[in-house]
Design a protein around this motif. Structure first.
Motif, short mmCIF file in Angstrom:
data_model
loop_
_atom_site.label_atom_id
_atom_site.label_comp_id
_atom_site.label_asym_id
_atom_site.label_seq_id
_atom_site.Cartn_x
_atom_site.Cartn_y
_atom_site.Cartn_z
N GLY A 16 62.07 46.59 37.36
CA GLY A 16 62.28 46.22 35.97
C GLY A 16 62.35 47.51 35.18
N GLU A 17 61.92 47.49 33.93
CA GLU A 17 61.87 48.72 33.16
C GLU A 17 60.92 49.72 33.81
N VAL A 18 59.87 49.19 34.43
CA VAL A 18 58.94 50.00 35.22
C VAL A 18 58.96 49.46 36.65
N ILE A 19 58.92 50.37 37.63
CA ILE A 19 58.91 49.97 39.03
C ILE A 19 57.46 49.92 39.51
N TYR A 20 57.04 48.77 40.01
CA TYR A 20 55.66 48.58 40.43
C TYR A 20 55.57 48.36 41.94
N PHE A 21 54.49 48.89 42.52
CA PHE A 21 54.08 48.48 43.86
C PHE A 21 53.02 47.41 43.65
N VAL A 22 53.30 46.21 44.14
CA VAL A 22 52.47 45.04 43.80
C VAL A 22 51.66 44.61 45.02
N GLU A 23 50.38 44.36 44.79
CA GLU A 23 49.51 43.76 45.79
C GLU A 23 49.10 42.38 45.29
N ARG A 24 49.41 41.35 46.08
CA ARG A 24 49.00 39.98 45.75
C ARG A 24 48.12 39.47 46.88
N VAL A 25 46.88 39.16 46.57
CA VAL A 25 45.92 38.73 47.59
C VAL A 25 45.35 37.38 47.19
N LYS A 26 45.36 36.44 48.14
CA LYS A 26 44.75 35.13 47.92
C LYS A 26 43.74 34.91 49.05
N THR A 27 42.49 34.64 48.67
CA THR A 27 41.41 34.48 49.64
C THR A 27 40.65 33.18 49.36
N ARG A 28 40.35 32.44 50.44
CA ARG A 28 39.55 31.22 50.30
C ARG A 28 38.26 31.40 51.10
N SER A 62 44.07 37.85 37.58
CA SER A 62 43.21 37.23 38.58
C SER A 62 42.99 35.76 38.21
N GLU A 63 42.73 34.97 39.25
CA GLU A 63 42.46 33.55 39.04
C GLU A 63 41.39 33.12 40.03
N VAL A 64 40.42 32.36 39.58
CA VAL A 64 39.35 31.86 40.44
C VAL A 64 39.28 30.35 40.30
N THR A 65 39.36 29.64 41.44
CA THR A 65 39.24 28.19 41.46
C THR A 65 38.07 27.81 42.35
N ILE A 66 37.18 26.96 41.84
CA ILE A 66 36.03 26.49 42.62
C ILE A 66 36.30 25.05 43.04
N ILE A 67 36.24 24.82 44.36
CA ILE A 67 36.49 23.50 44.92
C ILE A 67 35.14 22.93 45.40
N LYS A 68 34.74 21.81 44.81
CA LYS A 68 33.46 21.19 45.15
C LYS A 68 33.58 20.38 46.45
N ALA A 69 32.43 20.05 47.01
CA ALA A 69 32.40 19.32 48.28
C ALA A 69 33.07 17.95 48.17
N ASN A 70 33.07 17.34 46.96
CA ASN A 70 33.71 16.04 46.77
C ASN A 70 35.21 16.13 46.52
N GLY A 71 35.75 17.36 46.59
CA GLY A 71 37.19 17.54 46.42
C GLY A 71 37.61 17.90 45.02
N MET A 72 36.72 17.76 44.04
CA MET A 72 37.05 18.13 42.66
C MET A 72 37.17 19.65 42.57
N GLY A 99 28.03 24.65 49.85
CA GLY A 99 29.09 23.70 50.18
C GLY A 99 30.36 23.91 49.38
N ASP A 100 30.30 24.78 48.34
CA ASP A 100 31.49 25.07 47.53
C ASP A 100 32.48 25.93 48.31
N ILE A 101 33.75 25.79 47.91
CA ILE A 101 34.82 26.66 48.39
C ILE A 101 35.39 27.38 47.18
N ILE A 102 35.60 28.69 47.31
CA ILE A 102 36.16 29.47 46.20
C ILE A 102 37.52 30.02 46.61
N ASP A 103 38.51 29.84 45.72
CA ASP A 103 39.83 30.46 45.89
C ASP A 103 39.94 31.63 44.93
N PHE A 104 40.20 32.83 45.45
CA PHE A 104 40.44 34.00 44.61
C PHE A 104 41.91 34.39 44.74
#
Length: 552
Positions: free
Chosen positions: A81-93, A119-129, A172-177
């Motif tokens: 683009g106007e600036v050239i970036y080296f991008v790191e995209r990491v998703k971890t569960r 960054s984005e963080v999603t918390i997944i509960k044991a009941n699926g919520m 029992g929680d699952i975290i998505d980063f």
């Protein structure tokens, strides 16, 4: 005349229109290429996200583990683009089984925060919520060492982190980063420091995905799989875009009882991406092969070309050599005739410059990652002027990374050996001729009786060894006292050495600098009347305190 002016004006306006149209066309092509790169990266990310979304169950073999990494997906690409970036995209569960796991992950650290990062963080509960947290008002973590290893970026450029509290975590929680870090590269050339993707950690890992996308029309990639890591699979796409992928499964946790460096024992992939313009831009790397932009190891021809890099520094190093010899010749005339005095004095002179981050010569313009070549060239010049022979050394300065695993010139540490003395990149407490700890026991390549005027060289492998520091020690004693009025500090430093640091002049040279530093330090504080320290206190208590201080 009027017709001539009209014709001239028409030609000029046509030329300007053509130039503008050409520029617009080039910009349009660049924009289209940027869109394709972004779409390809987005499609690839969506593919991995979709696949990884199904990974929610802990395998039977890991059911008793406190923390289980269900998947780790890492994507690396160049965004234009106007600036050239080296991008790191990491998703971890990550699955958290118990309270100990919750405690480990209750604070989230990320380098993906700020104007260009996210960054984005999603918390997944044991009941699926599930609930996605809004990350704002992050606290900047000023101490890089305090960031837990499982949160650190694989890209060495990412050293600024922010931390966030993750509320209401439960066993029992699952975290998505998800973290996206963008590192700008130069418009003309740019190197991304080495990136290491580890396939094992102190937590078990169910699945690992790795993707690296490189546009080989203006980039090189150097990569290598180490310690049993699978080889990357290569696929060529449109517009010179090459994609490297790796999928790895079911890695047991690895305990590091001996505190070894991770690169020594963990399976991993290391790579570096180098951008360039033109068919042969030697300012990026000394190794240039227009037909082979994908490299997995060093060839003998490339070692030869590295050795010939001395010629790139000849002009600046020649000037620096004359400058240094004149400077130390004024301070110690014996260096003009005694080569041993010359090399010892030069070593301490250059060491002090490096430690204090000062230029050796006021007019020099040498980048930090080329300074060891520059220093080695200065030492070579001095020995050549005195008709002395010496050996050239290539090492890594890292016991865990052997010279045979070098994949790029940026990994090489330069140095020379003369009369059984080593001249490697200096550190603060190294003495003349010593090998510092990073180089002891390290695998190296050596060229005996190196002649910079040669074009080809014979490299031999060896392990760098040297006498331990106990046989070559510098002992310091400080005699610190206060005068009777408690308004002056007296400090006398005495240096003795069992070996090395042998020149009497050198000892005086460093004693002088130390005493000057102490005087500067003492002068930072305004002298005070010690009696004023006790004003306002109980007279009996003040008298007793003054008596104790006077006695001390």
């Amino acid at each position: 005349m009027r017709y001539l002016l009209i014709i001239t004006a028409f030609v000029i306006s046509s030329s300007l229109y053509a130039q503008t149209a050409s520029e617009k066309k080039d910009q349009h092509l660049a924009d289209e290429a940027a869109k394709k790169t972004a779409l390809a990266a987005s499609a690839l990310s969506e593919k991995f996200d979709k696949h990884s979304a199904s990974i929610k169950d802990v395998p039977e073999q890991f059911k008793d583990e406190s923390v289980v990494i269900l998947f780790n997906s890492s994507n690396y690409f160049i965004e234009r683009g106007e600036v050239i970036y080296f991008v790191e995209r990491v998703k971890t569960r990550v699955y958290l089984k118990d309270k100990a796991a919750v405690e480990k992950y209750s604070t989230y650290y990320t380098s993906g925060y700020g104007e260009t990062n996210s960054s984005e963080v999603t918390i997944i509960k044991a009941n699926g919520m599930s609930r996605t947290l809004e990350l704002k008002d992050g606290i900047k973590e000023t101490n890089y060492a305090s960031v837990p290893l499982h949160y650190k970026s694989s890209v060495m450029l990412n050293e600024t982190y922010y931390k966030f509290a993750l509320p209401d975590l439960e066993p029992g929680d699952i975290i998505d980063f998800t973290r996206i870090s963008k590192n700008p590269t130069s418009e003309l050339t740019g190197n991304v420091p080495f990136t290491r993707i580890y396939l094992a950690s102190d937590f078990p890992i169910v699945k690992t995905f790795l993707t690296i996308e490189v546009p080989t029309n203006d980039s090189y990639i150097y990569f290598k799989s180490l310690n049993g890591a699978p080889e990357l699979v290569q696929k060529t796409g449109e517009n010179g875009l090459v994609t490297f992928t790796l999928v790895d499964s079911l890695r047991e946790k690895v305990m590091n009882d001996w505190n070894l460096p991770r690169e020594k024992y963990l399976p991993h992939v290391k790579f570096i991406v180098t951008r360039y313009t033109g068919s042969d831009n030697a300012s990026v790397l000394p190794i240039r092969s227009t037909t082979n932009k994908i490299k997995t190891e060093f060839s003998n021809e490339e070692w030869q070309r590295c050795a010939n890099r001395i010629n790139e520094f000849k002009k600046t190093a020649d000037e620096a050599t004359e400058y240094v010899m004149n400077q130390i010749g004024i301070q110690n005339p014996a260096t003009r005739s005694d080569v041993n005095e010359l090399m010892e004095m030069t070593w301490y002179y250059l060491r002090k410059k490096v430690v204090n981050n000062e230029k050796i010569m006021p007019t020099e313009n040498i980048s930090a990652n080329e300074y060891d070549v520059y220093l080695a060239t200065i030492f070579m010049n001095m020995l050549n002027k005195r008709g002395e022979s010496f050996d050239l050394i290539f090492s890594t300065g890292n016991k865990s990374a052997g010279i045979k695993n070098v994949i790029c010139p940026m990994e090489i540490s330069w140095g020379i050996r003369w009369n059984d003395k080593y001249f490697m990149y200096p550190t603060c407490y190294m003495q003349y001729g010593e090998l510092s700890n990073p180089f002891r026991g390290v695998e190296a390549l050596i060229v005996n009786n190196f002649n910079p005027d040669s074009k080809t060289f014979e490299f031999k492998s060896l392990i760098l060894t040297a006498a331990p520091y106990t046989e070559n020690t510098l002992n310091e004693s400080l005699d610190i006292s206060l005068n009777e009025n408690l308004d002056k500090i007296l400090c006398v430093r005495t240096i003795t050495a069992t070996k090395g640091f042998s020149s009497p002049y050198i000892s005086k040279y460093y004693n002088r600098d130390f005493n000057i530093d102490q005087l500067t330090y003492a002068n930072m504080y305004i002298p005070r009347d010690s009696n004023l320290l006790y004003v306002g206190m109980n007279k009996t208590k003040a008298a007793e305190l003054k008596r104790k201080n006077d006695a001390a």
